[in-house]
Design a protein around this motif. Structure first.
Motif, mmCIF file in Angstrom:
data_model
loop_
_atom_site.group_PDB
_atom_site.id
_atom_site.type_symbol
_atom_site.label_atom_id
_atom_site.label_comp_id
_atom_site.label_asym_id
_atom_site.label_seq_id
_atom_site.Cartn_x
_atom_site.Cartn_y
_atom_site.Cartn_z
ATOM 1 N N ILE A 246 14.107 0.592 -6.758
ATOM 2 C CA ILE A 246 13.781 0.854 -5.362
ATOM 3 C C ILE A 246 13.698 2.364 -5.177
ATOM 4 O O ILE A 246 14.638 3.089 -5.498
ATOM 5 C CB ILE A 246 14.842 0.247 -4.425
ATOM 6 N N THR B 100 15.175 -6.048 -13.928
ATOM 7 C CA THR B 100 15.661 -4.908 -13.169
ATOM 8 C C THR B 100 14.710 -4.608 -12.019
ATOM 9 O O THR B 100 13.498 -4.615 -12.201
ATOM 10 C CB THR B 100 15.750 -3.660 -14.077
ATOM 11 N N ALA B 101 15.273 -4.344 -10.864
ATOM 12 C CA ALA B 101 14.482 -3.894 -9.714
ATOM 13 C C ALA B 101 14.709 -2.400 -9.546
ATOM 14 O O ALA B 101 15.823 -1.910 -9.697
ATOM 15 C CB ALA B 101 14.915 -4.631 -8.463
ATOM 16 N N ARG C 104 4.942 -2.325 -2.080
ATOM 17 C CA ARG C 104 5.388 -2.942 -3.320
ATOM 18 C C ARG C 104 4.441 -2.350 -4.350
ATOM 19 O O ARG C 104 3.234 -2.575 -4.309
ATOM 20 C CB ARG C 104 5.265 -4.462 -3.280
#
Length: 131
Positions: free
Chosen positions: A31, A28-29, A129
């Motif tokens: 953002i 899973t990302a 990041r």
């Protein structure tokens, strides 16, 4: 983040989301979109001459970014409220409180990396990041 939550509640929400992500095993990302200082120019400017509407904001932004990138989470957490107040950070910079909660349950997170930083129509913006 929830507009009416404080930093502790927002960190808890981030921790809950992180635990949920870690438990399902699906890559899973996450953002997060927010901003650093938010003092916009109140007049039209030539974008080629963009800068900070308040030079003190650049100092505050760099201080917070340095703490984040150096993994000084406790110091960054302790500075969140003062940073948000002094720099007029977007939504009280609660996206960072959420990220800290999320990061607290990630096993061996990668080091944060500052990819870009600068003024956008007087405000302070960065691309990070986090882990």
């Amino acid at each position: 983040n929830h507009v009416y939550s404080n930093n502790e509640e927002t960190r808890n929400l981030g921790r809950f989301v992180g635990e949920t992500i870690m438990s399902d095993g699906v890559p899973t990302a996450v953002i997060l979109v927010s901003g650093l200082s938010q003092r916009f120019f109140t007049r039209e400017i030539d974008l080629r001459e963009d800068g900070f509407a308040n030079t003190a904001d650049d100092t505050w932004n760099r201080k917070m970014l340095d703490l984040i990138v150096s993994r000084s989470d406790e110091k960054a957490n302790a500075l969140l409220e003062a940073f948000a107040k002094e720099s007029k950070a977007d939504s009280g910079f609660k996206a960072m409180a959420f990220a800290m909660g999320l990061k607290s349950v990630v096993a061996d997170p990668a080091p944060p990396e500052l990819l870009a930083y600068g003024p956008v129509y007087g405000t302070g913006q960065a691309v990070l990041r986090l882990f």
